[in-house]
Design a protein around this motif. Structure first.
Motif, short mmCIF file in Angstrom:
data_model
loop_
_atom_site.label_atom_id
_atom_site.label_comp_id
_atom_site.label_asym_id
_atom_site.label_seq_id
_atom_site.Cartn_x
_atom_site.Cartn_y
_atom_site.Cartn_z
N UNK A 42 10.63 -24.73 -2.03
CA UNK A 42 10.82 -25.20 -3.41
C UNK A 42 10.75 -24.04 -4.39
N UNK A 43 9.78 -23.14 -4.18
CA UNK A 43 9.65 -21.99 -5.07
C UNK A 43 10.82 -21.03 -4.90
N UNK A 44 11.34 -20.93 -3.68
CA UNK A 44 12.46 -20.03 -3.44
C UNK A 44 13.71 -20.41 -4.21
N UNK A 45 13.83 -21.67 -4.60
CA UNK A 45 14.99 -22.13 -5.37
C UNK A 45 14.82 -21.97 -6.88
N UNK A 46 13.71 -21.37 -7.29
CA UNK A 46 13.45 -21.21 -8.73
C UNK A 46 13.86 -19.84 -9.24
N UNK A 47 14.42 -19.01 -8.37
CA UNK A 47 14.75 -17.64 -8.77
C UNK A 47 15.64 -17.60 -10.01
N UNK A 48 16.68 -18.43 -10.02
CA UNK A 48 17.60 -18.42 -11.15
C UNK A 48 16.92 -18.83 -12.45
N UNK A 49 16.03 -19.83 -12.39
CA UNK A 49 15.36 -20.29 -13.61
C UNK A 49 14.33 -19.29 -14.09
N UNK A 52 -2.05 -20.91 6.16
CA UNK A 52 -1.00 -21.53 5.34
C UNK A 52 -0.54 -20.59 4.24
N UNK A 53 -1.47 -19.87 3.64
CA UNK A 53 -1.11 -18.94 2.56
C UNK A 53 -0.18 -17.84 3.07
N UNK A 54 -0.53 -17.24 4.19
CA UNK A 54 0.30 -16.17 4.75
C UNK A 54 1.67 -16.71 5.14
N UNK A 55 1.69 -17.90 5.76
CA UNK A 55 2.96 -18.50 6.16
C UNK A 55 3.86 -18.73 4.95
N UNK A 56 3.31 -19.34 3.91
CA UNK A 56 4.12 -19.65 2.73
C UNK A 56 4.59 -18.38 2.02
N UNK A 57 3.74 -17.35 1.96
CA UNK A 57 4.15 -16.10 1.32
C UNK A 57 5.27 -15.41 2.10
N UNK A 58 5.17 -15.44 3.44
CA UNK A 58 6.23 -14.85 4.26
C UNK A 58 7.54 -15.60 4.07
N UNK A 59 7.45 -16.93 4.08
CA UNK A 59 8.65 -17.74 3.86
C UNK A 59 9.25 -17.45 2.48
N UNK A 60 8.40 -17.40 1.48
CA UNK A 60 8.87 -17.15 0.11
C UNK A 60 9.52 -15.78 0.00
N UNK A 61 8.93 -14.76 0.63
CA UNK A 61 9.50 -13.41 0.60
C UNK A 61 10.86 -13.37 1.28
N UNK A 62 10.96 -14.03 2.43
CA UNK A 62 12.24 -14.04 3.16
C UNK A 62 13.31 -14.77 2.36
N UNK A 63 12.95 -15.92 1.77
CA UNK A 63 13.92 -16.70 1.00
C UNK A 63 14.42 -15.90 -0.20
N UNK A 64 13.50 -15.26 -0.94
CA UNK A 64 13.91 -14.45 -2.09
C UNK A 64 14.82 -13.30 -1.66
N UNK A 65 14.49 -12.64 -0.58
CA UNK A 65 15.27 -11.49 -0.12
C UNK A 65 16.68 -11.92 0.29
N UNK A 66 16.78 -13.01 1.05
CA UNK A 66 18.10 -13.46 1.51
C UNK A 66 18.93 -13.97 0.34
N UNK A 67 18.31 -14.66 -0.61
CA UNK A 67 19.06 -15.14 -1.77
C UNK A 67 19.58 -13.96 -2.60
N UNK A 68 18.79 -12.89 -2.66
CA UNK A 68 19.25 -11.70 -3.37
C UNK A 68 20.46 -11.10 -2.67
#
Length: 737
Positions: A418-425, A250-266
């Motif tokens: 949820x964490x991926x949407x906190x970038x702006x804040x 679960x940790x690896x899955x969530x970190x990969x998802x978080x990394x992808x979300x941050x990169x695409x939002x950037x």
């Protein structure tokens, strides 16, 4: 009369005090009050009723004017994109509320439906917001703690989930009632007490709480909720004490998802001008990560809200209502300015209040607007709230038809979304350095708000931040900006004498400006600043009365003789201690000087009998500029009255420019010593009046011709010898008059 001469202008008119101006120019209210009343009654009977009706249902105003052919395609595309994001954010933010993820869909649907009818913003996307979700989650954990799960069976968890859903819905319903009441009572201005610095610091602290709260889902740990001061520390302590039990998958899955979300939002942010629509990364991740899991979204249920819960979360409902409205109104205001259309704060309160009432009734949780989701709606071409209603129907389709496809979605993935949407804040940390360079008060407010919300919790932290912000306002208002003005450029312009070199100060005249309200908390500071302009008038008054007492005693004993040249001492110098004089009926020393019983009028500036000394006063007039004073309360009025009397009793003339004449008349401010004639329309009127009254025409610094002083006063170059052209203008104005 105003005569333009190139880039200059010449004004010829009489010197006006407030009374003389009112005598010459009648006021509309004083002259025709019955006409004013009739106009008010007419406007109230027709125009205001129509305005209120259109204001309550804004959809009636903008929907008939909808440009169907031009806007409908853009609104459909924007609505579909926003709806897909709303679905995933609703599921993810439900984890912050500590309720089954499916209830996040209700929070994304019902408020958006209500806002379509009652809202005034065309671009915000109404639904779950991480900060509000976390605040609701704090109430849920406090009233239904994890410790009540007992043996952890599925039956117990089902009961706990139902109770938590009820608590979330109850606090949402209460916040909606509070917002609705504020809107009906026209309290939309309440948002002004939440500054940008406070909101930024608070939302950044909330983002930190969101990160910490999602660790247990990313690591798959059993961490109880700590909704109390320093709860974030206890949560981190619990996480690190169980860190060895982490589910690595679960940790690896969530970190990969978080990394992808941050990169695409950037990428979306960097190339938003070139992309026709932002990449829907949440939808892509959800599709790829859907897999059977025992920790899925689950089912929803319905039922009535238990009234006994309302009394337990009234305070939380108020704080949630204020924060939700403040954030939503701030975002709506940004888009209204960008696209040039008005929004109504009171109507926004009504819209969000009704949305939360309806959402809470259907087991949703508190709604506001997520910055990222509103950005998607606006950037994908959304023109009106038609896009918002389409996004709501996308959520409805998921609720009714395809919600089962999301049931296997892992909570670790939802946590990462949820964490991926906190970038702006989280990026708001950059504002600290900017605020420190621009306004240190705002920087301190940001830091205090952030620390209070992080360590004391969002509810107590918000109250602490608001109290601190109001304290800074009190501190700044208690120390008003007071300056001494001088004439600049030999014109009718008066500025701080410290800022310019080409200044002129009439001899014996001081011009004092206060640039803040004067009230009970700062009146003593104002008085001290006024005294530092020249001298302490009360001290001078007491010294003069002591001198008069001594002169009377010496005259009675024959120690003084009156001559044409003044008083001559006929005896040896006598001494009397100040202590003896002070203790001898000191209250009489504060009364006006009385020389009626003396054979000669004492000139305090000339030589006095030996042994008698009084402070020298080199000021004969003080002009108080109240143009920047927004209000004057009754407590300050009494102190101001006493202070002005102290100056008047030592023969200092007081003039007030742009003061509160009407209010002071209503409050019985005037008497035999303080009169309405001291009020003037402007500083320049007061100064010209002083020059005429004191006959300063003989001063080497000021040479005004007699004809000018008799005919009128002009606003160009009053402190120099007039040219022939200027004199002609003055005479011409006099002839016209």
């Amino acid at each position: 009369m105003v005569e333009p001469v190139g880039n200059h202008y010449i004004v010829a008119r009489p010197v006006y005090s407030e009374n003389s101006f009112d005598e010459e120019h009648e006021k509309f209210w004083d002259a025709h009050p019955e006409t004013y009343v009739l106009l008010c009654l007419y406007s109230c009977s027709r125009q205001k009723v129509k305005k209120i009706a259109l204001g309550l249902f804004p959809i009636v105003s903008w929907l008939p004017a909808y440009r169907f052919r031009e806007w409908i395609l853009s609104d459909i595309i924007s609505g579909i994109n926003t709806g897909l994001v709303s679905v995933l954010q609703g599921l993810a933010f439900a984890l912050l509320v500590n309720v089954p993820p499916g209830y996040g869909l209700y929070a994304a649907f019902f408020p958006a439906l209500v806002y379509f009818i009652f809202g005034t913003s065309r671009h915000i996307s109404v639904g779950p917001f991480p900060v509000l979700s976390l605040m609701v989650g704090g109430v849920v954990v406090r009233l239904v703690p994890d410790s009540s799960t007992g043996n952890g069976t599925s039956t117990n968890m089902s009961i706990i989930n139902e109770e938590r859903v009820m608590v979330a819905a109850s606090v949402t319903f209460l916040s909606g009632i509070f917002q609705l009441l504020l809107g009906i009572l026209q309290f939309g201005f309440i948002v002004i007490y939440l500054s940008h610095s406070l909101i930024s610091g608070f939302t950044t602290a909330a983002a930190i709480h969101v990160v910490v709260s999602q660790l247990k889902f990313m690591l798959q740990l059993s961490v109880p909720g700590f909704n109390k001061p320093f709860g974030i520390i206890y949560t981190l302590e619990s996480v690190f004490s169980q860190i060895t039990d982490t589910n690595i998958a679960d940790l690896i899955t969530s970190l990969l998802v978080l990394l992808i979300v941050f990169a695409v939002k950037e990428l979306n942010d960097r190339y938003k001008a070139k992309l026709p629509t932002p990449i829907p990364i949440e939808l892509i991740v959800q599709r790829e990560q859907t897999a059977p899991s025992c920790s899925g979204v689950g089912e929803t249920s319905t039922g009535r809200l238990p009234p006994h819960l309302f009394s337990k979360c009234i305070g939380d409902g108020i704080s949630i209502a204020i924060v939700g409205f403040a954030v939503a109104f701030s975002v709506a205001k940004v888009y209204s300015i960008k696209h040039d259309y008005p929004i109504d704060g009171n109507q926004e309160l009504i819209a969000f209040g009704l949305g939360n009432i309806v959402g809470g009734s259907f087991k949703g949780f508190a709604s506001s607007t997520a910055l990222s989701r509103s950005g998607v709606q606006e950037s994908t071409g959304g023109k009106t709230q038609i896009a918002g209603i389409i996004s709501a129907f996308i959520v409805l389709i998921v609720i009714l038809a395809i919600g089962f496809l999301l049931a296997p979605l892992q909570k670790s993935v939802l946590a990462a979304l949820a964490l991926g949407n906190l970038k702006g804040m989280l990026m708001q940390f950059k504002e600290v350095g900017v605020l420190w360079r621009k306004d240190k008060y705002d920087c301190v407010i940001w830091v205090v708000t952030f620390l209070a919300a992080v360590f004391l919790g969002l509810d107590i932290g918000l109250a602490t931040a608001v109290a601190f912000e109001l304290l800074t306002v009190v501190i700044r208002s208690q120390i008003p900006s007071c300056t001494v003005l001088a004439n600049v450029g030999r014109s009718n312009i008066y500025r701080n004498r410290k800022d310019y070199t080409d200044i002129y100060e009439p001899e014996g005249v001081k011009i004092f400006r206060c640039s803040s309200p004067i009230f009970f908390a700062n009146i003593e500071f104002f008085k001290e600043k006024l005294i530092t302009v020249g001298f302490n008038p009360l001290r001078v008054l007491r010294k003069r009365n002591k001198a008069l007492r001594k002169i009377r005693k010496m005259l009675k004993k024959g120690e003084l003789q009156v001559t044409p040249k003044g008083l001559i001492c006929m005896a040896n110098q006598t001494h009397e201690s100040d202590e003896e004089l002070d203790n001898n009926r000191i209250e009489e020393l504060d009364q006006p000087t009385n020389m009626t019983d003396l054979p000669i009028r004492i000139n305090w500036g000339s030589d006095l009998p030996p042994g008698i000394t009084v402070p020298q006063v080199n000021i004969h007039s003080i002009v108080l500029d109240f143009s920047a004073v927004s209000f004057l309360d009754f407590s300050a009025m009494r102190v101001l009255q006493k202070t002005l009397k102290e100056f008047i009793r030592i023969d200092i003339d007081i003039y007030i420019a742009e003061g509160f004449l009407e209010k002071l008349e209503r409050c019985a401010f005037f008497d035999e010593e303080i009169k309405p004639s001291m009020f003037f329309l402007s500083i320049h009127d007061a100064v010209l009046h002083i020059l005429l009254k004191k006959d300063i025409a003989s001063s080497p610094k000021l040479k005004l011709t007699e004809v000018t002083l008799q005919f009128s006063f002009y606003y160009f170059c009053p402190f120099t010898l007039p040219t022939n052209t200027q004199l002609c203008a003055v005479v011409f104005a006099f002839v016209l008059a």
